[in-house]
Enzyme design. Structure first.
Site, short mmCIF file in Angstrom:
data_model
loop_
_atom_site.label_atom_id
_atom_site.label_comp_id
_atom_site.label_asym_id
_atom_site.label_seq_id
_atom_site.Cartn_x
_atom_site.Cartn_y
_atom_site.Cartn_z
N HIS A 299 32.65 45.25 47.80
CA HIS A 299 34.08 45.31 48.11
C HIS A 299 34.62 43.97 48.62
CE1 HIS A 299 34.19 49.50 47.17
NE2 HIS A 299 33.29 49.76 48.09
N ASP B 289 42.17 47.43 38.47
CA ASP B 289 42.59 46.04 38.66
C ASP B 289 43.80 45.70 37.78
OD1 ASP B 289 40.09 44.85 40.35
OD2 ASP B 289 39.42 46.29 38.85
N ASP C 12 37.84 41.05 39.96
CA ASP C 12 37.79 42.18 40.88
C ASP C 12 38.79 41.91 41.99
OD1 ASP C 12 36.20 44.72 41.68
OD2 ASP C 12 36.40 43.55 43.53
N ASP D 110 31.91 41.04 43.96
CA ASP D 110 31.92 42.11 42.97
C ASP D 110 32.14 41.54 41.56
OD1 ASP D 110 31.42 43.95 44.95
OD2 ASP D 110 33.41 44.86 44.92
N GLU E 8 40.77 43.11 45.63
CA GLU E 8 40.78 43.93 46.85
C GLU E 8 42.25 44.05 47.24
OE1 GLU E 8 38.06 45.42 47.62
OE2 GLU E 8 36.86 44.15 46.28
#
Length: 187
Positions: free
Chosen positions: A165, A109, A13, A170, A15
């Site tokens: 997040h 992603d 995951d 995550d 960000e």
């Protein structure tokens, strides 16, 4: 689901830099955190974790929106490695887990990795094969609706653990969903 021929599921995951006013175009967003877990295809346990903040170069100052959404602070990224070093670290970590396949919740992603690799003139670090767990979840339920990760956890009666997040949290939650899907029979 015909995904049981892999030794490891590399669940990632990301960000990325973001804003709520459109001042950072989608094609200029940059990865600021890689959260990854290696889900063992035999035991369905997480064998290892990888977490790396990344210093963005296009938009080095995080927006208040981004900080509020991700909880990632400016000081977290200011001394972090840049993308090229972070990818080298990720590749070194994944090399200990043969026959792994890159998985994520949706295609975002994968697309973000492709975009950042292109910008930094790096080869994409994974095989072409990718498992979209969000899509697999809908197939698992036999519905066309696409669930967000938090909605999927709620649907399964599972608690969202950690901070939503945040890449590493995550990734752990997505692994819990995927473990459930691959080990529980649908009623």
């Amino acid at each position: 689901m015909n995904n049981q021929n892999h030794s490891y599921y590399l669940i990632i995951d990301l960000e990325a830099t973001c804003c709520d006013r459109g001042t950072v175009p989608r094609q200029e967003m940059e990865i600021i955190e890689i959260g990854a877990v290696m889900l063992n295809g035999n035991t369905w346990e997480i064998d290892s974790e990888f977490q790396q903040f990344i210093q963005p170069v296009r938009n080095p100052q995080l927006t208040p929106f981004c900080t509020n959404l991700t909880s990632i602070q400016q000081q977290d990224i200011e001394t972090a490695p840049k993308f090229i070093e972070a990818i080298a670290n990720l590749k070194e970590w994944t090399s200990s887990f043969p026959n792994n396949i890159f998985c994520s919740w949706g295609n975002y992603d994968k697309s973000q990795f492709i975009q950042d690799c292109k910008y930094h003139h790096l080869p994409y670090p994974f095989s072409a094969e990718h498992i979209n767990i969000k899509e697999e979840f809908s197939k698992y339920l036999g519905v066309s609706k696409r669930f967000g990760m938090a909605q999927a956890l709620e649907y399964l009666g599972m608690e969202l653990k950690g901070t939503h997040h945040r890449g590493i949290d995550d990734a752990r939650n997505i692994a819990a969903i995927y473990r459930y899907m691959l080990t529980q029979k649908r009623s």
